[in-house]
Scaffold this motif. Sequence first.
Motif: not given
Lengths: 385, 385
Positions: A251-254, A256-257, A264-266, A303
């Motif tokens: 669940h680390i963002t790769v 940002r959009d 809960g992240g994106r 990634r």
Amino acid sequence: MRRSQSGPVGRESSGPLRQLRETHEERVLSALRTRGPLTRAQLAEQTNLSRATLSSIVQTLLSKQALTERRGEDPAHAGLRGRGRPVSVLTLNPAGGLALGIDLGQRRIQVTISNVAHEFVAAGAVACAERTSWARRVQLALDLVDDLTTSHGISLTALAGVGVGIVGPVATDARSERAELVRETVSARFGVPVQVDNNTRLAALAEAVWGAAAGVGSALYLRLSYGVGGGLVLGGRLFAGAGGAAGELGHITVDRDGPSCPCGGRGCLERYVSLTTLQAQCNDILEARDQKARDLLTDAGRRVGEVLAAACNTVNPEVVVIGGELTETGDHLFKPLQAALRRHTHTQVHRTVRVTRAALGPDAAARGGIALVLTTALDQEASRL
Amino acid sequence: MRRSQSGPVGRESSGPLRQLRETHEERVLSALRTRGPLTRAQLAEQTNLSRATLSSIVQTLLSKQALTERRGEDPAHAGLRGRGRPVSVLTLNPAGGLALGIDLGQRRIQVTISNVAHEFVAAGAVACAERTSWARRVQLALDLVDDLTTSHGISLTALAGVGVGIVGPVATDARSERAELVRETVSARFGVPVQVDNNTRLAALAEAVWGAAAGVGSALYLRLSYGVGGGLVLGGRLFAGAGGAAGELGHITVDRDGPSCPCGGRGCLERYVSLTTLQAQCNDILEARDQKARDLLTDAGRRVGEVLAAACNTVNPEVVVIGGELTETGDHLFKPLQAALRRHTHTQVHRTVRVTRAALGPDAAARGGIALVLTTALDQEASRL
């Protein structure tokens, strides 16, 4: 211990003397409980006791039949350049107790039984549908335990504890309904301490005890399967962090959009490299036959490497262990992964990290449940020191 | 201890008895050495000794003048809702030894002297040019130590150790010329153990002992200054990682196609949010007066929040401490930072992490050098257990 502490220590000798011996004995028992078979040399190193004290303690424990000694392969050399030379190896008495590990996976339920000497005495698994309720999954696991104990003639009267892996985060600060249901049902059945944790985190712990990160000081584990999860193991223990979510590398963002994630992240890594996502784009991606599959794997590897780079710059682990079905694609995944990791890490971090495939099979999480039982005893002992 | 261990423990009683008492005493001394002033209640909790044993041990140590007892403010309540109620507080005897902390910063050299009771007895700083050689920086620091000891009438005969912070990474697996030069010169001068580490990592440790993360189990520290660095503190100790680079948050990639960095990575956070970079685009960015400055701070805050999100998903720390001159811009930086952190972290991680500004001033790294000296004694003691 309390009693001998409660009197003025200067007055009596038997209390402190007994207490000191107990501390030494517990130190020896803990080392064998958490590390498995050890030579006397390894035991001296693990317990930091003098050879003289150690041999006196070991003699007592052998006479009490708490330990057993056998000719075996030197654990220090096992695996390395073929078989190790035969040496005398100490373990806890296999009759000293059993630990039960259960993995309630998405599609598979695994049960593994070990004794305190780290001998796996029985194991079995059953498939289950993804929609299976958690109450039903627990029941399937308990039935499997019955089958195994009956067929192997195992008595659970000496059961020391149970470690259960479940799907999804297990919060340390909040009640997790799923975890509570599992804990209560299982402890009602066996009447022993039951610990529940995320099954990917348990797989990470198992790799650090019996697998690709055995004996290292710090290991990051990443599982690339239908979901993407991870775990952080420091000093042979699972590191939970403030909320029990340390090591949530999936669940680390790769991006940002990218799309929002249930976590809960994106733009989370999981969204881009899970088998679910990849197989939707290329059904036989695990075969890596055609160019399309290889391009997808190259992109996924890059990634994953970028996310691992951020995680490695944060904890600078000795070893990164990568497990899950996607690792079956080998270099198609690992070459771009290693390149991205090198490209995005501090030299000092990259020079000291070793990336390796997981060594354990589909029973890793169940084994991790057993490791949780065996290491908890040490936790309790250590907290008393 | 060796002697009493070397005989068969069952035979004698004074050996084990003395050994047990020494272990208890060392446990009490270590707690006070690393945590500073403590009430008896806090000491019982820290040492996990029964009240009876503790009071016997404390009595002995007081009579040996190893400890002193004074009426003081309850450390547990200090800071909270004004002043704490007066209670009896135990500390190590201030005469028991001194620790010296030195920070050889980019533009500033700081020296701080403390006693083992955590009382800071002298501190001073001198500016230096960025081009100053490291041999010269050490000399400036040693001259400053002389000035301070003379003007404050301090004798360094009871010096226990020195902790020195330097700029740049200090590898644990390889020899760092700079670190070696500093270690050798300083230990030649004082003849006591000298430890050298990166000064940002030492500032992180100081925040965990005396500052914004005092007493927490896990803290990530990020310093936003002319360079961008960080540190990871677990269980009150600096976590080095395999290569001593754990917590290098300034070198996490924010743009995969960004310029390569001397660290070996590329598109590193430092390149985008260091004061050097930001002031080149807006000279008075720290005043945050005009829109251009605010836009730059919004962008910097977002990037920092995204990097912290990746780091927090990896270790799930209790506290994130942010220091350095850039934090003087307050909400202009922290609002976008917090928003990005929330947007890109696992719910469980975000719910449990607290983000706060650093509490210590420009002497943080020098204080961290002192903390390194005071906590090392505990490390050695703990490793014996």
